[in-house]
Scaffold this motif. Structure first.
Motif, PDB file in Angstrom:
ATOM      1  N   ARG A  28       0.638  -1.035   0.152  1.00  0.00           N
ATOM      2  CA  ARG A  28       0.145  -0.061  -0.176  1.00  0.00           C
ATOM      3  C   ARG A  28       1.170   1.520   0.289  1.00  0.00           C
ATOM      4  NH1 ARG A  28      -5.777  -0.682   3.096  1.00  0.00           N
ATOM      5  NH2 ARG A  28      -6.662  -1.672   0.958  1.00  0.00           N
ATOM      6  N   HIS A  38      -1.733  -4.267   2.688  1.00  0.00           N
ATOM      7  CA  HIS A  38      -3.058  -4.767   3.363  1.00  0.00           C
ATOM      8  C   HIS A  38      -3.504  -6.712   3.944  1.00  0.00           C
ATOM      9  CE1 HIS A  38      -7.220  -4.702   2.601  1.00  0.00           C
ATOM     10  NE2 HIS A  38      -6.726  -3.433   3.025  1.00  0.00           N
ATOM     11  N   ASP A  57     -10.896  -5.829   1.750  1.00  0.00           N
ATOM     12  CA  ASP A  57     -11.831  -4.459   1.901  1.00  0.00           C
ATOM     13  C   ASP A  57     -12.887  -5.317   1.113  1.00  0.00           C
ATOM     14  OD1 ASP A  57     -10.495  -3.133   4.215  1.00  0.00           O
ATOM     15  OD2 ASP A  57      -9.303  -2.002   1.631  1.00  0.00           O
ATOM     16  N   HIS A  63     -16.885   0.669   3.923  1.00  0.00           N
ATOM     17  CA  HIS A  63     -16.734  -0.803   3.311  1.00  0.00           C
ATOM     18  C   HIS A  63     -16.169  -1.890   4.635  1.00  0.00           C
ATOM     19  CE1 HIS A  63     -12.679   0.880   4.058  1.00  0.00           C
ATOM     20  NE2 HIS A  63     -11.718  -0.234   4.287  1.00  0.00           N
ATOM     21  N   HIS A 115     -13.406  -3.737   6.685  1.00  0.00           N
ATOM     22  CA  HIS A 115     -11.911  -4.301   6.361  1.00  0.00           C
ATOM     23  C   HIS A 115     -12.253  -6.039   7.442  1.00  0.00           C
ATOM     24  CE1 HIS A 115      -7.760  -4.268   6.882  1.00  0.00           C
ATOM     25  NE2 HIS A 115      -8.394  -5.762   7.712  1.00  0.00           N
TER      26      HIS A 115
HETATM   27 ZN    ZN Z   1      -8.905  -3.129   4.519  1.00  0.00          ZN
END
Ligand code: ZN
Length: 270
Positions: free
Chosen positions: A158, A168, A172, A248, A250
């Motif tokens: 990332r 990550h 997600d 979202h 995670h």
């Molecule tokens: Zn995430």
């Protein structure tokens, strides 16, 4: 894919050995994969020389991290002393680079007082990951906690506001704010936190034998610490709390301190 890996493994094994029934392995033999193992109760299981906990029914877990080596040695020792060793081949993966811009700069370069908060958050999370509950809640199997477009994959490198950060460590899933999040497997609610620096409203489940999962950025938390949840129980709602650019979920899954790919564990999204 899951099934394919399982079948290949077994056919190869059955040809060369007659004691295949001593262990069965289901899951993804690849980086980020989780293997659900089953052996005869009382057998001793070692992976790369380390003894793994085995449930009274013979369940055990193997997790292959993002950068797991391409081979692992599994050794099963029966009550009669008979030893069965096999080499597990772990498929390598390539990981994407994901650039995310437009995050508040304080969420990318925290201030000193934020660092104090981040350390406290991390120690709460680490406490749950260190649990070694000897209850095989994970044997319920896993489903997706929310369905929707996957907006961030496991393992990607990332770059946030132009700064390289840690890979990550989860999946997600984009969904409308307020969408119900379901427990993907049986477990115990081990952490409910209303305001973590990076992950906002955060919840963690303990699925037993060192397997835990985390849910972040929620708009609402629907369970309490200590609650026993079954697969499908509503645990929270999708939101955009913490370090996000939009609503979202995670979702992270960790075996002890090894992050695994939740998308592999849940399989195809229906
Ligand atoms: Zn995430």
């Amino acid at each position: 894919m899951k099934h394919l890996v399982f079948c290949l493994l077994f056919s190869a094994f059955l040809i060369s050995h007659v004691v295949a029934e001593e262990v069965s392995l289901q899951g993804n033999q690849m980086q980020g994969g989780l293997i659900f193992g089953m052996t005869e109760p009382g057998n001793r299981v070692e992976l790369n020389g380390q003894v793994l906990p085995v449930s009274a029914n013979g369940h055990f877990l193997i997790g292959f991290g993002r950068n797991a080596k391409k081979e692992a040695t599994l050794k099963i020792t029966g009550l009669d002393g008979r030893v069965n060793t096999r080499i597990l081949r772990v498929a390598p993966r390539t990981y994407k680079t994901q650039r995310i811009n437009g995050l508040p700069s304080r969420k990318v370069i925290p201030k000193p007082k934020d660092v104090v908060r981040i350390r406290a958050d991390n120690s709460d999370i680490a406490r749950v990951r260190a649990l070694d509950t000897r209850q095989a809640y994970f044997s319920s199997g896993f489903i997706w906690p929310v369905t929707g477009p996957v907006s961030g994959v496991f393992g990607s490198q990332r770059i946030l506001n132009g700064k390289p950060k840690n890979p990550h460590n989860g999946t997600d899933i984009a969904a409308l704010e307020g969408t119900i999040i379901k427990a993907p497997a049986d477990g115990v609610v081990e952490l409910v936190h209303e305001n973590m620096f990076y992950t906002g409203n955060t919840l963690m489940l303990d699925h037993g034998f060192g397997l835990t999962s985390v849910y972040a950025h929620m708009s609402a938390l629907l369970v309490n610490e200590g609650d026993l949840v079954k697969q499908g129980t509503p645990i929270g709602k999708v939101g955009k709390t913490g370090r996000v650019t939009g609503a979202h979920l995670h979702w992270g899954v960790t075996l002890n301190h090894t992050h695994l790919d939740p998308a592999l564990i849940a399989g195809d999204m229906n």
